[in-house]
Design a protein around this motif. Structure first.
Motif, PDB file in Angstrom:
ATOM      1  N   ILE A  85     -27.219 -10.477  12.439  1.00  0.00           N
ATOM      2  CA  ILE A  85     -27.221  -9.988  10.781  1.00  0.00           C
ATOM      3  C   ILE A  85     -26.475  -8.776  12.029  1.00  0.00           C
ATOM      4  O   ILE A  85     -25.329  -8.508  11.268  1.00  0.00           O
ATOM      5  CB  ILE A  85     -28.110  -8.857  10.368  1.00  0.00           C
ATOM      6  N   GLU A  86     -26.728  -8.704  12.816  1.00  0.00           N
ATOM      7  CA  GLU A  86     -25.910  -7.424  13.865  1.00  0.00           C
ATOM      8  C   GLU A  86     -24.019  -7.498  13.340  1.00  0.00           C
ATOM      9  O   GLU A  86     -23.401  -7.175  13.652  1.00  0.00           O
ATOM     10  CB  GLU A  86     -26.471  -6.870  15.111  1.00  0.00           C
ATOM     11  N   VAL A  87     -24.214  -8.570  13.772  1.00  0.00           N
ATOM     12  CA  VAL A  87     -22.560 -10.118  14.599  1.00  0.00           C
ATOM     13  C   VAL A  87     -21.975  -9.841  13.083  1.00  0.00           C
ATOM     14  O   VAL A  87     -21.101  -9.244  12.952  1.00  0.00           O
ATOM     15  CB  VAL A  87     -22.823 -10.945  15.194  1.00  0.00           C
ATOM     16  N   ILE A  88     -22.852  -9.682  11.906  1.00  0.00           N
ATOM     17  CA  ILE A  88     -21.954 -10.148  10.588  1.00  0.00           C
ATOM     18  C   ILE A  88     -21.592  -8.915  10.511  1.00  0.00           C
ATOM     19  O   ILE A  88     -20.864  -8.120   9.930  1.00  0.00           O
ATOM     20  CB  ILE A  88     -22.877 -10.169   9.626  1.00  0.00           C
ATOM     21  N   ARG A  89     -22.214  -7.426  10.183  1.00  0.00           N
ATOM     22  CA  ARG A  89     -21.810  -5.577  10.057  1.00  0.00           C
ATOM     23  C   ARG A  89     -21.140  -5.705  11.435  1.00  0.00           C
ATOM     24  O   ARG A  89     -19.580  -5.105  10.842  1.00  0.00           O
ATOM     25  CB  ARG A  89     -23.611  -4.906  10.590  1.00  0.00           C
ATOM     26  N   ARG A  90     -20.738  -6.065  12.309  1.00  0.00           N
ATOM     27  CA  ARG A  90     -19.680  -5.994  13.366  1.00  0.00           C
ATOM     28  C   ARG A  90     -18.712  -6.527  13.008  1.00  0.00           C
ATOM     29  O   ARG A  90     -17.418  -5.266  12.630  1.00  0.00           O
ATOM     30  CB  ARG A  90     -20.253  -6.135  14.746  1.00  0.00           C
ATOM     31  N   LEU A  91     -18.144  -7.120  12.482  1.00  0.00           N
ATOM     32  CA  LEU A  91     -17.652  -8.070  12.128  1.00  0.00           C
ATOM     33  C   LEU A  91     -16.668  -7.477  10.980  1.00  0.00           C
ATOM     34  O   LEU A  91     -15.910  -7.450  10.437  1.00  0.00           O
ATOM     35  CB  LEU A  91     -17.903  -9.587  11.622  1.00  0.00           C
TER      36      LEU A  91
END
Length: 228
Positions: A61-67
């Motif tokens: 989920i954090e990867v999605i937000r950063r992307l």
């Protein structure tokens, strides 16, 4: 040729995806954790990201937000997490689609193709297409004008806002929470009755058969989608 970034810490699954994607003439990069995935996405600019949520260094989920802080690349979540809440959280964070493990390769490839098509359609809508035409109605987003079979349809400001969010995300599921926060604000994220009322009004005004909607489609328990 489509460039796919596979983000997963299971080497066997990554290898299987690489073989199948390359056999279909895709270029494939891979990353075993979130940190290297973000670096690869910035350096290689993939066309689609296949993302597991259970990564060793950070949650997917954090990867999605950063992307999503700098990229609109389509993100297809491929995860063993299968509850509706987890799917909604990923979609709210910015994922385009979600498939649970185990999955069939044919389904994954079909969803990957759909993500790519929807993204090109969304780019066209967002950048240049302000008039949306269907067999039943025409929507001019810039002029805030709606016509159905040659007759002007009056929409309220809230109906316009709701419809515009769905059109700007054409073909993509927009979660209930996301719609509520976008149209009514953060304090209304649980007021799903608002959506039911306003979606019913839009369907009565635009759909040929409001009880069997063709354009304003519901995904039960998750959200809504605008299809053409």
């Amino acid at each position: 040729m489509t460039r796919v970034l596979v983000v997963d810490d299971e080497p066997q699954l990554v290898r299987a995806l690489e073989i199948n994607l390359k056999a279909r003439h895709h270029e494939v990069d891979s990353a075993p954790d979130g940190t290297r995935a973000l670096l690869a996405a910035a350096a290689r600019r993939p066309d689609v990201v296949l993302l597991d949520l259970g990564l060793p260094d950070m949650d997917g989920i954090e990867v999605i937000r950063r992307l999503r802080g700098w990229s609109r690349v389509p993100i297809l979540v491929v995860s063993a997490r299968h509850s509706s809440d987890e799917k909604v959280e990923a979609l709210d964070a910015g994922a385009d689609d979600y498939i649970t493990k185990p999955f069939s390769m044919d389904e994954l490839l079909a969803r990957l193709r759909a993500c790519s098509r929807r993204t090109w359609a969304a780019k066209g809508t967002a950048s240049e297409e302000v008039v949306v035409e269907t067999e039943e109605f025409t929507i001019d987003l810039l002029a805030k004008k709606a016509e159905r079979r040659g007759q002007e349809i009056r929409l309220t400001p809230t109906e316009w806002h709701l419809l515009e969010v769905l059109i700007r995300n054409r073909g993509r599921l927009v979660t209930q929470r996301g719609l509520l926060q976008e149209v009514w604000g953060a304090g209304y994220s649980s007021q799903t009755n608002y959506l039911r009322v306003y979606m019913a009004q839009l369907r009565r005004k635009l759909e040929p058969d409001p009880s069997h909607p063709r354009y304003l489609v519901t995904t039960p328990g998750m959200g809504y989608r605008f299809d053409t």
